[in-house]
Scaffold this motif. Structure first.
Motif, PDB file in Angstrom:
ATOM      1  N   ALA A 123       2.683   8.838  -8.508  1.00  0.00           N
ATOM      2  CA  ALA A 123       3.163   8.645  -7.145  1.00  0.00           C
ATOM      3  C   ALA A 123       1.929   8.486  -6.305  1.00  0.00           C
ATOM      4  O   ALA A 123       0.921   9.114  -6.761  1.00  0.00           O
ATOM      5  CB  ALA A 123       3.742  10.081  -6.648  1.00  0.00           C
ATOM      6  N   SER A 124       1.968   7.519  -5.161  1.00  0.00           N
ATOM      7  CA  SER A 124       0.846   7.475  -4.194  1.00  0.00           C
ATOM      8  C   SER A 124       1.207   7.823  -2.788  1.00  0.00           C
ATOM      9  O   SER A 124       2.404   7.272  -2.603  1.00  0.00           O
ATOM     10  CB  SER A 124       0.340   5.861  -4.415  1.00  0.00           C
ATOM     11  OG  SER A 124       0.142   5.585  -5.828  1.00  0.00           O
ATOM     12  N   SER A 125       0.360   8.546  -2.263  1.00  0.00           N
ATOM     13  CA  SER A 125       0.675   9.216  -0.617  1.00  0.00           C
ATOM     14  C   SER A 125       0.988   7.975   0.017  1.00  0.00           C
ATOM     15  O   SER A 125      -0.130   6.922  -0.003  1.00  0.00           O
ATOM     16  CB  SER A 125      -0.044  10.208  -0.428  1.00  0.00           C
ATOM     17  OG  SER A 125       0.167  10.295   1.067  1.00  0.00           O
ATOM     18  N   HIS A 159      -9.882   3.825  -4.694  1.00  0.00           N
ATOM     19  CA  HIS A 159      -9.274   3.628  -5.952  1.00  0.00           C
ATOM     20  C   HIS A 159      -9.755   2.612  -6.919  1.00  0.00           C
ATOM     21  O   HIS A 159      -9.998   3.027  -8.185  1.00  0.00           O
ATOM     22  CB  HIS A 159      -7.729   3.339  -5.663  1.00  0.00           C
ATOM     23  CG  HIS A 159      -7.024   2.911  -6.727  1.00  0.00           C
ATOM     24  ND1 HIS A 159      -6.449   3.835  -7.465  1.00  0.00           N
ATOM     25  CD2 HIS A 159      -6.589   1.870  -7.132  1.00  0.00           C
ATOM     26  CE1 HIS A 159      -5.417   3.382  -8.517  1.00  0.00           C
ATOM     27  NE2 HIS A 159      -5.728   1.833  -8.352  1.00  0.00           N
ATOM     28  N   LEU A 160     -10.197   1.685  -6.229  1.00  0.00           N
ATOM     29  CA  LEU A 160     -10.974   0.587  -7.172  1.00  0.00           C
ATOM     30  C   LEU A 160     -12.225   1.048  -7.644  1.00  0.00           C
ATOM     31  O   LEU A 160     -12.523   0.748  -8.922  1.00  0.00           O
ATOM     32  CB  LEU A 160     -11.166  -0.780  -6.284  1.00  0.00           C
ATOM     33  CG  LEU A 160      -9.841  -1.400  -5.883  1.00  0.00           C
ATOM     34  CD1 LEU A 160     -10.318  -2.555  -4.870  1.00  0.00           C
ATOM     35  CD2 LEU A 160      -8.877  -1.922  -6.801  1.00  0.00           C
ATOM     36  N   GLU A 161     -13.163   1.470  -6.919  1.00  0.00           N
ATOM     37  CA  GLU A 161     -14.286   2.090  -7.630  1.00  0.00           C
ATOM     38  C   GLU A 161     -14.029   3.244  -8.611  1.00  0.00           C
ATOM     39  O   GLU A 161     -14.822   3.075  -9.626  1.00  0.00           O
ATOM     40  CB  GLU A 161     -14.985   3.000  -6.264  1.00  0.00           C
ATOM     41  CG  GLU A 161     -15.775   2.011  -5.355  1.00  0.00           C
ATOM     42  CD  GLU A 161     -16.273   2.743  -4.273  1.00  0.00           C
ATOM     43  OE1 GLU A 161     -16.914   2.024  -3.565  1.00  0.00           O
ATOM     44  OE2 GLU A 161     -15.920   3.831  -3.916  1.00  0.00           O
ATOM     45  N   ASN A 162     -13.197   4.056  -8.730  1.00  0.00           N
ATOM     46  CA  ASN A 162     -12.905   4.936  -9.625  1.00  0.00           C
ATOM     47  C   ASN A 162     -12.347   4.097 -11.026  1.00  0.00           C
ATOM     48  O   ASN A 162     -12.634   4.862 -11.933  1.00  0.00           O
ATOM     49  CB  ASN A 162     -11.551   6.000  -9.184  1.00  0.00           C
ATOM     50  CG  ASN A 162     -11.931   7.099  -8.254  1.00  0.00           C
ATOM     51  OD1 ASN A 162     -13.084   7.227  -8.102  1.00  0.00           O
ATOM     52  ND2 ASN A 162     -10.883   7.310  -7.534  1.00  0.00           N
ATOM     53  N   GLN A 163     -11.809   3.045 -10.671  1.00  0.00           N
ATOM     54  CA  GLN A 163     -11.559   2.440 -11.969  1.00  0.00           C
ATOM     55  C   GLN A 163     -12.735   1.400 -12.256  1.00  0.00           C
ATOM     56  O   GLN A 163     -12.489   0.373 -13.469  1.00  0.00           O
ATOM     57  CB  GLN A 163     -10.216   1.425 -11.904  1.00  0.00           C
ATOM     58  CG  GLN A 163      -9.052   2.422 -11.644  1.00  0.00           C
ATOM     59  CD  GLN A 163      -7.855   1.558 -11.380  1.00  0.00           C
ATOM     60  OE1 GLN A 163      -7.865   0.631 -11.526  1.00  0.00           O
ATOM     61  NE2 GLN A 163      -6.647   2.050 -10.861  1.00  0.00           N
TER      62      GLN A 163
END
Length: 472
Positions: free
Chosen positions: A65-67, A101-105
């Motif tokens: 789920a994404s807020s 989100h992109l940096e975390n991946q």
């Protein structure tokens, strides 16, 4: 498109896209549900250039789920719903949830395009590059969009074939066909089994609704159209069911139950009518047999009072009708002398003998005990009286012979009947009760005249008798 299952085809497509684009990952997110505060997706397909870039085996990407509280992410979801495609270079993005989100991946650049099936956002196709910060605008996004359309086509074909197989299995198991009528252009879609039953090839491309309606029995067609109009104009979704006769490929009529429900678009406008056509031929036969049995006298096979009531209601008096009411003279003495078994056998023989004097359109009715009636139409008064006299002579002239089980010899019994005749004219709205009362008065007069005779109801004489009784 040529794979046995659409998912196998998608796996192969992603395997082709990855090396061609030089991406680290090619992935598909399937939309599960959009709620007011969050969106739920599932990471369902992936190609990765090496194991270190693989995300599909990570539990956190399954039904995640994404807020939607963040305006930036909510805008991304809205744009995907509208069909927009996206190209992100992480280092050039403003601070926000998508960049984090992109940096975390460890994703340096990403591109995505939505996948639409049946006009609805089904999911998202995307590529991640963890080694290059490149722009996917232009040919890169065009390639992804073409791939998304191929995936949508494969998925739609699978859904259509799967639904078609389910429908045809449903048809075979339940003896019914599935249909849908578009309210926009009046075209009808039918399951293959239903097409064949109606005499059309399985591959018949278009079936106008009026051609389908032409298969309905004329007496049922108006009722079907009326119910369709009612369903379309109903203030809220409605379903209707009715029985109708349908002409099949061999031109035979068969009973079907039509079950239909109106379908609406998101704006609440009726767009289609869909339903099933259920073969109820056997049920109707059983109902007709049950109704016939309930309207027949079990002993003689003649109509009973219920059968007479229905015949009177169904057959409007467009011409004169005569009711000949009669009973057996002194039948109680026959029962007392020979017993009820002989009496029942005599009633059976009487009905059989009199039936041979009647036309196919005439009805013999057993009202109860030894009381019978004949309903005859399209006769003049003198013809009805002649028929009544033939019935009288047919009974009186020839004795009846009954074989009694256990007895050495047959029982010979002579019988006579008394008859009363009444007429219902075409311009007379008398009910059956009135007609029965008049015939009963005439029968009563025949009994008082010495029996084994017939009397016609005389309205003038009856009025005089009533006047005399009132005056006296």
């Amino acid at each position: 498109m040529t794979m046995e299952h659409w998912a196998d085809g998608v796996d192969r497509l992603l395997t082709e896209l990855g090396p061609v684009t030089g991406a680290s990952r090619v992935w598909i997110l399937q939309l599960v549900e959009i709620k007011p505060d969050k969106i739920i997706q599932d990471y369902v397909f992936e190609w990765a250039s090496s194991e270190r870039y693989r995300l599909l085996n990570q539990y956190r990407f399954r039904f995640f789920a994404s807020s939607l509280d963040e305006p930036e992410y909510q805008r991304l979801v809205e744009e995907r719903q509208m069909g927009c495609r996206h190209d992100f270079c992480t280092s050039m993005m403003p601070e926000g949830p998508i960049k984090r989100h992109l940096e975390n991946q460890a994703t340096l650049s990403m591109a995505s395009v939505p996948i639409f099936v049946n006009g609805r956002w089904w999911g998202t196709l995307g590529v991640d590059d963890c080694e290059r910060a490149v722009s996917w605008a232009g040919p890169g996004l065009d390639l992804l969009e073409s791939a998304a359309q191929m995936i949508a086509a494969a998925l739609y074909r699978y859904q259509l074939n799967h639904r078609s197989r389910q429908v045809e299995l449903f048809h075979k198991v339940t003896d019914c066909g599935v249909w849908e009528v578009s309210l926009r252009n009046g075209r009808a879609w039918c399951s293959q089994g239903l097409k064949v039953a109606l005499g059309y090839p399985e591959t018949f491309p278009r079936m106008p609704v009026r051609r389908l309606a032409a298969r309905l029995h004329p007496e049922d067609r108006a009722l079907v159209w009326s119910r369709l109009r009612e369903a379309r104009n109903a203030p809220e979704p409605t379903q209707f069911r009715l029985d109708a006769r349908v002409r099949l490929a061999d031109n035979a009529w068969s009973w079907y139950e039509i079950i239909a429900e109106m379908q609406y678009n998101e704006q609440g406008e009726p767009v289609a009518l869909a339903g099933v056509l259920v073969d109820i031929g056997r049920r109707k036969q059983e109902e007709e047999r049950a109704q016939a049995a309930s309207e027949r006298d079990a002993l003689t096979g003649a109509l009973n009072r219920r059968g007479l009531d229905r015949r009177m209601m169904e057959c409007v008096a467009t011409s004169s009708r005569h009711l000949i009411l009669f009973d057996i003279d002194h039948f109680k003495q026959i029962n007392d002398t020979h017993g009820h078994l002989v009496g029942d056998a005599l009633l059976e023989q009487l009905a059989d003998r009199l039936q041979h004097e009647l036309r196919p359109e005439d009805c013999l009715i057993r009202l109860g005990g030894e009381e019978f009636a004949v309903l005859a139409s399209d006769m003049r008064d003198e013809q009805a009286m002649a028929l009544a006299d033939r019935l009288r002579r047919r009974v009186a002239d020839t004795p009846f012979c009954v074989e009694v089980p256990g007895e050495g010899s047959a029982v010979l019994a002579s019988m006579t009947i008394s008859l009363g005749v009444a007429r219902q004219s075409r311009d007379n709205a008398e009910a059956l009760g009135q007609l029965m009362a008049e015939a009963d008065q005439a029968l009563y007069a025949a009994k008082h005249a010495g029996r084994n005779t017939l009397v016609a109801y005389d309205a003038t004489a009856a009025e005089r008798t009533q006047s005399s009784a009132a005056g006296g």
